[in-house]
Write an enzyme that holds these catalytic residues in place. Structure first.
Site, short mmCIF file in Angstrom:
data_model
loop_
_atom_site.label_atom_id
_atom_site.label_comp_id
_atom_site.label_asym_id
_atom_site.label_seq_id
_atom_site.Cartn_x
_atom_site.Cartn_y
_atom_site.Cartn_z
N ARG A 109 0.87 -1.18 0.00
CA ARG A 109 0.00 0.00 0.00
C ARG A 109 0.91 1.22 0.00
NH1 ARG A 109 -2.70 2.88 4.46
NH2 ARG A 109 -4.62 3.89 3.71
N HIS B 253 -9.24 0.40 9.69
CA HIS B 253 -7.93 0.54 10.31
C HIS B 253 -8.06 0.18 11.79
CE1 HIS B 253 -6.33 3.55 7.05
NE2 HIS B 253 -6.80 2.41 6.55
N ASN C 130 -7.11 8.27 2.38
CA ASN C 130 -6.77 7.70 3.68
C ASN C 130 -7.57 8.34 4.80
OD1 ASN C 130 -4.82 6.07 5.43
ND2 ASN C 130 -4.51 8.13 6.25
N GLU C 131 -8.19 7.50 5.63
CA GLU C 131 -8.88 7.94 6.85
C GLU C 131 -9.60 9.28 6.62
OE1 GLU C 131 -5.94 7.84 9.95
OE2 GLU C 131 -5.58 5.69 9.66
N TRP D 41 0.84 -1.34 9.08
CA TRP D 41 1.49 -0.03 9.06
C TRP D 41 2.71 -0.10 9.95
CZ3 TRP D 41 0.32 4.44 6.37
CH2 TRP D 41 1.12 5.56 6.70
N TYR E 88 -6.49 0.03 15.36
CA TYR E 88 -5.51 0.44 16.37
C TYR E 88 -6.16 0.29 17.74
CZ TYR E 88 -2.66 2.05 12.47
OH TYR E 88 -1.91 2.09 11.32
N GLU F 129 -5.03 -0.99 7.65
CA GLU F 129 -3.90 -0.61 8.51
C GLU F 129 -4.10 -1.27 9.86
OE1 GLU F 129 -2.90 3.44 9.31
OE2 GLU F 129 -2.97 4.04 7.20
#
Length: 472
Positions: A80, A226, A157-158, A284, A228, A255
């Site tokens: 990516r 993503h 992205n995001e 990531w 986290y 991610e």
């Protein structure tokens, strides 16, 4: 990737709602490249493709072109690539993007190209809209047309932070961005990121993904979550991914990391569950992180001989890239042809409040079943606690529907559950699957969570029975 706000786990449970179901067969016009069908991604040869790779911060380190070969050498099938529209960072122009695509192809990698300047729109002052990201893709279109076999376009992205007013526009703005790319001749598979800095703690993407998918004339959109600090328990990871699988909507973990300043993501579950469900993941990131998250570098100073602990984990660990990646068949990989794909009628909406009937499954051992149950107290406070139960199928036969029972001996009383439905009589608890947690593939696992009261002592149950057999 950016610092994100941690949410309370109880709030996540309360927000759980229905994901609509939508299944489609890709149109013939998309057949030159990747396509989506029944919630799965297929390459141009008709073979199912599961992404296994990492992000590379090309826009900030344009001279690190050797990273493509190094990422491939460690086993990845996808990279990516971070690009910039010219709004927050210097623009990656047509010539540069064409060179990136050639590097991917030379190293037999699938290129996921993402525009990073949208990061945190509505909360980060310099971030730009998805519409502006589409302007960028149109400006470099000549580098991408004809590369549909090798390139997936990650629009932005995001694309939203945590501002509720802008997050509310995610569905309409994302659908419009997809339609605008299609109207301008983009036939690539399109990847769209979740809001809330990619982590979707408001479940905006989860609950509206079917609407966005339906807006794509080619039905060739993949959703990216993503993971986290918001995804720091197995129950949260499993619940989120299984809902997309049950709805036959394509999802990838676009991610994730092994640690983060907003909480400690459960990377082991992320990697195990994506492997069991045949979902792609992209870690990531390769190297060059700053701003206090340098620990997310997989190699030190772009040197593939200096793997960090995170690099060792994602490349060489259990369910890691080396063990699970298969090269795309468009490069001559040996992927087996996938079964024929047909149109499937939409299924009824699924709700965690309406469990599927328990169906008896005979497992491999008549005394001790091929299953393992992990019971965890995620958080505890005076008079209450949050629990999580993970059921792993350690056998060779898939489970399709389940009932799990255990006994409390200290008067604990469950009062709320997600991922399953419960009955409790005294200390005896019985949990049946929700529709989206019903299947447990061989080697796979599902999780559910709950809130419960307690008083004085909160002992862990000593044994669990799944579909009539004891679990270790």
């Amino acid at each position: 990737m950016r610092l994100r706000s941690q949410i309370t786990l109880a709030a996540t449970a309360v927000l759980a709602v229905v994901v609509s179901v939508l299944v489609a067969v890709p149109s013939a016009s998309a057949a030159a490249g990747f396509t989506v069908s029944n919630g799965r991604l297929y390459d141009a040869n008709g073979n199912e493709f599961v992404m296994r790779g990492v992000s590379h911060a090309h826009t900030w380190y344009p001279s690190q072109t050797g990273s493509f070969a190094n990422i491939k050498a460690l086993g990845a099938n996808t990279v990516r690539v971070v690009l910039a529209t010219g709004d927050q960072w210097a623009k990656n122009d047509t010539a540069d993007v064409a060179n990136v695509v050639s590097l991917c192809k030379a190293n037999r990698l699938i290129c996921v190209l993402e525009a990073h300047d949208t990061t945190g729109y509505g909360e980060a002052g310099a971030a730009v809209s998805l519409d502006r990201a589409v302007d960028y893709w149109l400006s470099i279109k000549s580098a991408l047309v004809g590369q549909e076999k090798y390139v997936i376009v990650n629009i932005g992205n995001e694309p939203y932070g945590n501002n509720a007013a802008t997050v509310a526009n995610w569905t309409t703005d994302t659908a419009n961005a997809v339609k605008r790319l299609r109207a301008n001749g983009f036939e690539h598979t399109i990847m769209v990121d979740a809001p809330n800095w990619g982590q979707d703690w408001t479940f905006t993407m989860r609950d509206n993904a079917a609407t966005v998918f339906a807006a794509d004339p080619q039905k060739n959109t993949v959703f990216s979550i993503h993971m986290y600090g918001v995804f720091d328990t197995a129950a949260e990871v499993d619940d989120y991914l299984n809902r997309f699988v049950a709805a036959k909507l394509p999802i990838v973990v676009g991610e994730f990391g092994f640690n983060h300043s907003d909480g400690n993501p459960d990377e082991d579950t992320i990697m195990a569950t994506t492997t069991a469900l045949k979902i792609g993941y992209l870690g990531w990131s390769w190297s060059g992180n700053g701003g206090g998250v340098e620990y997310l570098d997989m190699v030190t100073n772009f040197n593939p001989a200096q793997l960090t602990s995170w690099g060792e984990r994602i490349f060489n660990g259990a369910n890691g890239i080396r063990a699970t990646a298969k090269e795309a068949s468009v490069y001559g990989g040996t992927a087996s042809p996938s079964p024929s794909r047909t149109s499937v009628s939409p299924s009824p909406s699924r709700s965690s409040a309406s469990p599927s009937p328990s169906r008896s499954v005979t497992m491999s051992d008549p005394v001790l079943g091929a299953c393992k149950v992990t019971y965890t107290v995620v958080g505890q406070w005076p008079g209450g606690f949050q629990g999580e139960v993970r059921i792993a199928n350690t056998g060779t036969v898939a489970v399709s529907g389940w009932k799990l029972t255990w006994n409390y001996i200290n008067g604990q009383a469950i009062n709320q559950m997600w991922g399953g439905s419960y009955t409790q009589t005294g200390g005896a608890v019985a949990v049946t699957n929700a529709a989206y947690t019903a299947p447990i593939p061989a080697g796979g696992a599902v999780s559910f969570g709950f809130l419960s009261s307690w008083n004085g002592t909160n002992a862990t149950p000593s044994s669990f029975i799944l579909n009539g057999q004891w679990c270790s």
